[in-house]
Scaffold this motif. Structure first.
Motif, PDB file in Angstrom:
ATOM      1  N   ARG A   1      -2.258  12.542  -4.400  1.00  0.00           N
ATOM      2  CA  ARG A   1      -1.622  13.566  -3.374  1.00  0.00           C
ATOM      3  C   ARG A   1      -0.296  13.460  -3.632  1.00  0.00           C
ATOM      4  O   ARG A   1       0.467  14.747  -3.555  1.00  0.00           O
ATOM      5  CB  ARG A   1      -1.626  13.080  -1.963  1.00  0.00           C
TER       6      ARG A   1
ATOM      7  N   SER B 279      -0.368   7.858  -6.235  1.00  0.00           N
ATOM      8  CA  SER B 279      -1.845   8.306  -5.782  1.00  0.00           C
ATOM      9  C   SER B 279      -1.728   9.966  -6.463  1.00  0.00           C
ATOM     10  O   SER B 279      -0.697  10.556  -6.815  1.00  0.00           O
ATOM     11  CB  SER B 279      -1.720   8.457  -4.304  1.00  0.00           C
TER      12      SER B 279
ATOM     13  N   GLU C  85      -8.425   6.316  -2.018  1.00  0.00           N
ATOM     14  CA  GLU C  85      -7.369   7.526  -1.439  1.00  0.00           C
ATOM     15  C   GLU C  85      -8.302   8.451  -0.730  1.00  0.00           C
ATOM     16  O   GLU C  85      -7.721   9.142   0.388  1.00  0.00           O
ATOM     17  CB  GLU C  85      -6.580   8.095  -2.666  1.00  0.00           C
TER      18      GLU C  85
ATOM     19  N   LYS D 199       0.768  -1.494   0.009  1.00  0.00           N
ATOM     20  CA  LYS D 199      -0.001   0.061  -0.068  1.00  0.00           C
ATOM     21  C   LYS D 199       0.896   1.267  -0.082  1.00  0.00           C
ATOM     22  O   LYS D 199       0.533   2.381  -0.597  1.00  0.00           O
ATOM     23  CB  LYS D 199      -1.034   0.143   1.293  1.00  0.00           C
TER      24      LYS D 199
ATOM     25  N   SER E 197       1.064   4.265  -3.022  1.00  0.00           N
ATOM     26  CA  SER E 197       0.900   5.364  -2.478  1.00  0.00           C
ATOM     27  C   SER E 197       1.516   6.379  -3.494  1.00  0.00           C
ATOM     28  O   SER E 197       1.033   7.636  -3.656  1.00  0.00           O
ATOM     29  CB  SER E 197       1.032   5.838  -0.927  1.00  0.00           C
TER      30      SER E 197
END
Length: 465
Positions: free
Chosen positions: A17, A15, A232, A8, A12
């Motif tokens: 962000r 993602s 997310e 995970k 990320s």
């Protein structure tokens, strides 16, 4: 979050962000490039950046005056011009720190980025009028750049999960370190092939394009973004569910003024900005006077420290998250560790420079290390205000950066005055004074710094879900 699986964590990085962090990274590259390119173009903009009567004053290679107009600006005036953008940043810090908690970050950053780019496009024209007009243009540009630099900090309050704040902040802020590397790397070539005005036109054009991109892709929070995945969005909002936010009303001004941790960060920023302004603005001048090299070689040598600084900043951010997630060090110990590295090392390396004489290799190595090591402060004093008062993060950044920039203004202006005295001990005075300021700032920070939310920042708490 502590139990987040490796898969995970890897996912990320793909993602939204992290994509946002990359966009902010490029915004910082452009802003810093528009600011720092003048330190190298100054070498070709004036008759000589050397002290009067210095041995290399006659060794400067001839340049085409059509592509590279030359002006009679004294070292003192050059120092004022180089520091003038900081005056603009100084004016805007507290207002933007307060307004960034009230008004949309999207409009603040997008508008300010466009205005900074516009002033970059106008600067060559300003130079043909007078040095005073250049100063006015740089002050206005500094206001715009200060708005971008400060407003971006508050976006991570809504976008960064607690254990990713160090990483995301480091990625975005590392643009401020990569920007000078790219700028100094290419500026020398542009000056020699196209002329120094093209430097400002190129960086100005990139900034205008990026301001449009920012307005298209940025949204105030995960819940507002149309392209974010549901997974997310839930992950970010749940991890920030208990984070305190500002009500935009009562601000404990007296408590902030009396807070020792706030003053510790502020004095640390004072030393940081004093150091970076001297090293980054005057590194080309130092190399020109010590090693007698041309503008292209100067650009290559002064670019390298910023690449190393970018590496240090990103590394510090990742180490911070690693130390916290594995409980190797406390948050306060991490802040003190990276602040110590960011203030102590440049002081030591700068003093060493004084005893190297005309050694090309030694000067290149220690100037690189001196200019690069402040990058460690990304995980120290730079992000520390978020630890002690997330509710007033924008305002505290405005206050601490304001005090830091006062140090930057004093140091860059004072350095120009010292160099104007044509003293053989000029660089000795400059570097020893810088080392003393850093040590005083560091000692005060180590004694009074904190990393937990202060009592005055816990009043009338609100939460967002």
């Amino acid at each position: 979050m502590d139990n987040q699986s490796p898969s995970k964590r890897v996912a990320s990085f793909c993602s939204l962000r992290y994509g946002l962090a990359i966009v902010v990274f490029f915004c910082n590259i452009v802003i810093v490039s528009q600011n720092c390119c003048l330190s190298l173009t100054m070498v070709t903009m004036v008759n000589s950046t050397d002290q009067p009567g210095s041995p290399n004053a006659s060794t400067k290679e001839p340049l085409d005056n059509v592509k590279n107009p030359v002006y009679d600006w004294s070292p003192k005036l050059q120092g004022i011009i180089l520091s003038s953008s900081t005056y603009g940043m100084l004016i805007i810090q507290i207002p933007i720190g307060y307004l960034s908690g009230i008004y949309p970050i999207k409009k603040i950053v997008g508008t300010a980025l466009f205005l900074s780019s516009l002033f970059s496009l106008l600067l060559p024209l300003a130079a043909t009028v007078s040095g005073s007009v250049v100063i006015a243009c740089r002050v206005a540009q500094g206001v715009s750049q200060g708005a971008v630099n400060l407003a971006q900090f508050t976006l991570w309050i809504k976008w960064a999960p607690p254990l990713e704040q160090g990483r995301l902040t480091a990625i975005s802020l590392s643009g401020m370190m990569m920007g000078p590397f790219i700028t100094l790397l290419v500026t020398g070539f542009i000056c020699q092939s196209l002329g120094w005005p093209m430097v400002f036109y190129i960086f100005g054009a990139f900034g205008c394009a990026l301001s449009l991109l920012w307005l298209l892709v940025f949204y105030e929070g995960p819940k507002d973004h149309p392209c974010i995945s549901l997974t997310e969005k839930e992950f970010i909002t749940s991890s920030l569910a208990e984070q305190v936010i500002s009500s935009g009303k009562s601000v404990p001004i007296k408590a902030i003024i009396k807070s020792q941790p706030v003053w510790a960060i502020s004095l640390g920023c004072f030393g940081y900005y004093w150091t970076t302004h001297v090293l980054h603005l005057y590194a080309p001048t130092f190399l020109s006077s010590q090693l007698h090299i041309n503008v292209r070689e100067n650009g290559l040598l002064t670019a390298l420290p910023h690449l190393i600084s970018w590496t240090f900043g990103v590394l510090a951010g990742h180490l911070t998250d690693c130390f916290l997630s594995r409980k190797i060090l406390s948050l306060l110990a991490i802040r003190k560790l990276f602040t110590t590295l960011g203030l102590l090392l440049p002081a030591l390396f700068s003093v060493v420079l004084l005893y190297l004489g005309s050694s090309f290799l030694g000067t290149a190595i220690f100037l690189t290390l001196a200019c690069a090591s402040p990058g460690f402060t990304v995980s120290g004093i730079i992000i520390n205000p978020l630890d002690i008062a997330p509710r007033y993060y924008g305002l505290l950044k405005g206050i601490t950066v304001l005090i830091g920039m006062i140090g930057g203004i004093i140091s860059s202006t004072l350095t120009g005055i010292i160099l104007n005295q044509n003293s053989e001990s000029s660089w000795f005075t400059i570097f020893v004074l810088m080392a003393a300021i850093n040590m005083i700032s560091l000692i005060f920070y180590l004694v009074f710094a904190k990393a937990e939310i202060q009592d005055w920042a816990e009043e009338r708490q609100q939460t967002h879900l």
